[in-house]
Enzyme design. Structure first.
Site, PDB file in Angstrom:
ATOM      1  N   LYS A 178      -1.586   7.609  -9.500  1.00 57.50           N
ATOM      2  CA  LYS A 178      -0.282   7.915 -10.090  1.00 57.50           C
ATOM      3  C   LYS A 178      -0.154   9.358 -10.527  1.00 57.50           C
ATOM      4  O   LYS A 178       0.850   9.761 -11.086  1.00 57.50           O
ATOM      5  CB  LYS A 178      -0.029   6.973 -11.282  1.00 57.50           C
ATOM      6  CG  LYS A 178      -0.019   5.517 -10.847  1.00 57.50           C
ATOM      7  CD  LYS A 178       1.133   4.762 -11.438  1.00 57.50           C
ATOM      8  CE  LYS A 178       1.295   3.432 -10.729  1.00 57.50           C
ATOM      9  NZ  LYS A 178       2.479   2.716 -11.172  1.00 57.50           N
ATOM     10  N   ASN A 179      -1.180  10.117 -10.291  1.00 56.39           N
ATOM     11  CA  ASN A 179      -1.111  11.523 -10.686  1.00 56.39           C
ATOM     12  C   ASN A 179      -0.119  12.264  -9.787  1.00 56.39           C
ATOM     13  O   ASN A 179      -0.128  12.100  -8.577  1.00 56.39           O
ATOM     14  CB  ASN A 179      -2.503  12.132 -10.555  1.00 56.39           C
ATOM     15  CG  ASN A 179      -2.509  13.587 -10.915  1.00 56.39           C
ATOM     16  OD1 ASN A 179      -2.001  14.417 -10.170  1.00 56.39           O
ATOM     17  ND2 ASN A 179      -3.052  13.910 -12.057  1.00 56.39           N
TER      18      ASN A 179
END
Ligand SMILES: [Zn+2]
Lengths: 318, 502
Positions: A111-112
């Site tokens: 999710k970065n």
């Protein structure tokens, strides 16, 4: 006592420790010694504007410890482009290495989002999209709705002119797998309509193809709003009269005692009727059906749609 | 496939802002999430034939929670999406219908009270020192200042006593070249700067901001196409536009671009040049708003777009000017999930409490922009959305039971400062009314954009509260519809920087 303070290669740097902002900071973090030390060296090299191989290694260390650190990513990109080699060949090699390292980092930190901005900068410099489509697909295997990955994919298509290089088929595959993947629908819209100077669904052949695609998806899952929105979007942008959809929509939203298989169909039917001459009253009846039975949670909205049609509302809204 | 935290496909603004997923992976202290779960709960909403008592209880439920409505349509085709949705619905339904209460104290309508003290204590705990594994928030600490100060204010707590500590804490975050970074030595960033400025506003600490340097820095992130980058060299998205315009307006910075702003070379002279048009380009075929042109419509970006437009002019002027308002209205209305009553962020995604603000906060702005306007007394329809359903979702499904309290995305998740802040803001949008004064000026003598200062708040009537099944004691404070701050704080900032000189 740490990795950097003991390393003679870093002896010329005086680290800048964290200024905690007084003795009693709010929401402070009890940094590990390792992180605190590495950050203090980063501050020092940034203050000196040093861009070097050792700084690249330092940023890699920090990203391993905290991949959500946007400053480190931005500074790493500056560094990479500053020291990436003397010849074109060396530069290409260092960019390829960067990508390989990024692959692992991206898969570890789904999710970065900084990773994707960084990847964009690197691939842009590299000037080659080789392997990128495949890598992105690997990401979608894990989360097919990841917003940043989709945004990266759009950039790729634009930057490397991939409009006709399998993108449409790619969306078809993803929508086939999960017809409710709205991100894939949005990408399809982009591939069909986003190209500079292209007619998109204003072209009759394209429009027919897209209308059929949407209708098929709706047939498989009438409760899925993605297909309905796409269909409405194509009709609007393509300059079709909504009336052309009436027979199709009627299969899912029978008005006079017929079966209602989807509230979205009833919604679109109300829109179609409202555009017909003398159809406002009937549109109002479709909105009443939504309000009273098929979609009561949006009672007020359906009531307001009636007001927008100039029809009387049924009294104070609940 | 069980939906563990790591696998949760739900995408929320937190991860756009601060890579929350990382935080959630961290080992957390043993919390009491499950201590109150009733042992007889089967997870199936309505098993078997209802008893007489259950039938009476059923009739007492709002229409959207009655079996007849819930059983209307079936998912014809099972996919990853329907599986996840079914699980979320199954988790929520027993709470929504009161079959399960998690031992929260109930009001006279059988809906949980707002656990004020608990949530306040939770927010206070978010200001303590975090252990080392929380390093993932090292670049987003300003958000914790904002979420806690805003959340506590919404609960009615006076936070001004935090003033000196907060000012001291953020001093190392301010860069000499203007703006605030996520931490000491970090680049200035629109999100961190927005969060810091808002947090400082709540405690009365804005004096410490170097306004002139801020103006210069904002000039470096303004783009030739009209939008804003989040930081120098970072991505351009609609959060930047909202954050930057909020900062400029609250601090009354000149609208004129600094002389060294790069956008000047493209012929731009003002921060607002091409801005409305750029926001308009973010509207998608669905009617909603993406983070940047051509990106998928997303609830958080809808708020950023509407709030940004409501800063540059009166909402009834700027919103219909730059957006297809009926299409956006339809998209927003569709985000309220049946049967949960909260909002989802995107089409076919799961309900999530933070959208109680991101989507829930759009209604105040939209209703002021519509014609006829539901906030005007002569409109036959008072509201275009369902306040009662959102209130019920927040109070029944999003309050963490037990001592720890705090508010959460949905029953299967843990509470955090982000969801607590925006759940409370959402509650405020639902429980209070906000009116735009269309007769007030939209420019001040010093050239400041005044539209966002023309809002007043009004409390709900007893009749409305009865309709929403809310007791007066559970009503939260009014939150400014554009700046998401206490109304009184915005009044104060308006006066504080009235003359606009450096
Ligand atoms: Zn959320």
């Amino acid at each position: 006592m740490g990795k950097y303070s003991q390393d003679p290669q870093w002896a010329d740097i005086t680290p800048l420790p964290t200024d905690e902002g007084g003795p009693n900071p709010l929401a402070a973090i009890a940094y590990s010694d390792e992180y605190a030390e590495t950050m203090s060296y980063l501050r020092a090299v940034m203050a000196a504007d040093e861009k070097s191989e050792r700084v690249l290694a330092l940023t890699e260390d920090l990203i391993d410890m905290n991949p959500a650190h946007y400053t480190v990513w931005l500074y790493r990109a500056e560094c990479l482009f500053a020291v990436g080699g003397a010849t074109e060949q060396e530069r290409q090699k260092s960019l390829r290495q960067e990508l390989e390292w990024l692959n692992d980092t991206a898969l570890d930190h789904q999710k970065n989002y900084q990773i994707w901005h960084h990847r964009m900068l690197v691939v842009d410099k590299l000037g080659s999209v080789e392997g990128e489509q495949e890598f992105v697909e690997q990401m979608f295997d894990k989360d097919a709705k990841n917003y940043h990955v989709w945004s990266y994919r759009q950039w790729m298509v634009r930057r490397f002119d991939l409009w006709e290089k399998g993108e449409l088929e790619f969306t078809e595959g993803l929508i086939g797998r999960d017809v409710r993947n709205n991100s894939a629908w949005n990408h399809r819209w982009f591939v069909v309509n986003g190209r500079e100077g292209s007619e998109g669904v204003k072209d009759k052949g394209v429009r027919t193809r897209e209308v059929e695609f949407a209708m098929q998806a709706i047939g498989r899952a009438p409760g899925n709003q993605c297909g309905w929105n796409y269909l409405r979007g194509v009709a609007r942008k393509g300059g079709m009269g909504l009336g052309e959809l009436k027979v199709f929509v009627g299969q899912f939203a029978g008005l006079e005692g017929g079966e209602v298989r989807s509230s979205h169909a009833l919604d679109l039917m109300a829109e179609i009727l409202a555009e017909e001459e003398g159809g406002r009253e009937e549109a109002g009846r479709a909105l009443d059906m939504l309000k009273e039975k098929y979609d009561p949670i949006r009672r007020n909205y359906w009531e307001y749609r009636k007001v927008m049609l100039g029809l009387p509302a049924a009294g104070a809204a609940a | 496939m069980p939906l563990t935290k790591q696998e949760d496909p739900e995408d929320t603004l937190d991860e756009l802002l601060q890579n929350k997923a990382r935080i959630e992976e961290l080992p957390s202290d043993q919390d009491d999430a499950f201590e109150d779960v009733e042992s007889d709960d089967s997870g199936i909403p309505f098993p078997g034939k209802p008893t007489k008592r259950e039938r009476r209880a059923e009739a007492d439920l709002p229409l959207w929670l009655q079996q007849g409505t819930i059983n209307l349509f079936h998912d014809e085709l099972e996919t990853t999406t329907t599986e996840a949705r079914q699980k979320a619905t199954n988790d929520c339904l027993p709470l929504l219908t009161g079959r399960r209460t998690e031992n929260l104290a109930l009001n006279s309508y059988g809906i949980p009270h707002l656990h004020r003290e608990g949530h306040a204590a939770f927010l206070h705990s978010q200001l303590d020192t975090f252990p080392a594994p929380y390093v993932a928030i090292d670049a987003s600490r300003p958000w914790f200042f904002y979420w806690t100060m805003a959340g506590l204010s919404t609960l009615g707590e006076d936070v001004s006593h935090f003033r000196d500590r907060l000012v001291e804490t953020v001093r190392p975050l301010q860069n000499a070249t203007g703006g605030f970074g996520g931490g000491h030595g970090q680049y200035s960033h629109c999100a961190g700067t927005y969060a810091t400025v808002l947090a400082l506003a709540t405690v009365g600490g804005l004096d410490m901001v170097d306004r002139k340097a801020m103006w210069h820095w904002l000039g470096t992130v303004k783009q030739a196409d009209g939008g804003f980058c989040m930081a120098i060299g970072a991505e351009e998205d609609i959060r930047g536009a909202y954050c930057a315009m909020t900062i400029i307006t609250l601090l009354n910075l000149p609208l004129e671009l600094p002389p060294d702003a790069s956008a000047r070379s493209a012929g731009l002279t003002s921060f607002t040049d091409r801005l409305g048009e750029w926001v308009g380009r973010c509207q998608t075929y669905e009617g909603g708003i993406g983070g940047a042109p051509t990106n998928e419509a997303h609830g958080a970006y809808a708020f950023c777009a509407l709030a940004c437009l409501s800063i540059i002019d009166a909402p009834h002027i700027s919103i219909p000017k730059y957006l297809d308002a009926p299409a956006l209205l339809s998209w927003l209305a569709a985000r309220q999930t049946q049967p949960e009553g909260g909002f989802q962020g995107r089409q076919e995604k799961l309900v999530d409490a933070c959208y109680s603000h991101w989507v829930g906060g759009c209604w105040d702005l939209m209703q002021a922009a519509l014609s006829p306007s539901p906030s005007a007394s002569n409109c036959e329809v008072k509201d275009v959305w369902n306040r009662a359903a959102l209130i019920r979702y927040l109070l029944t499904c999003c309050q963490q039971p037990g001592k720890k309290a705090g508010m959460r995305d949905k029953p299967s998740t843990r509470p955090d400062a982000y969801h607590t802040c925006y759940s409370l803001a959402g509650l405020s949008h639902a429980q209070n009314h906000y009116h735009y004064d269309g007769s007030a000026a939209t420019r001040s003598e010093s050239g400041r954009l005044m539209a966002a200062f023309n809002w007043t708040a009004e409390r709900a009537t007893e009749e409305e509260l009865r309709e929403w099944r809310v007791e007066r004691g559970d009503v939260v404070e009014c939150v400014h519809p554009v700046f998401v701050l206490p109304m009184g704080v915005v009044d104060g900032v308006k006066v504080q920087f009235e003359n606009g000189t450096f």
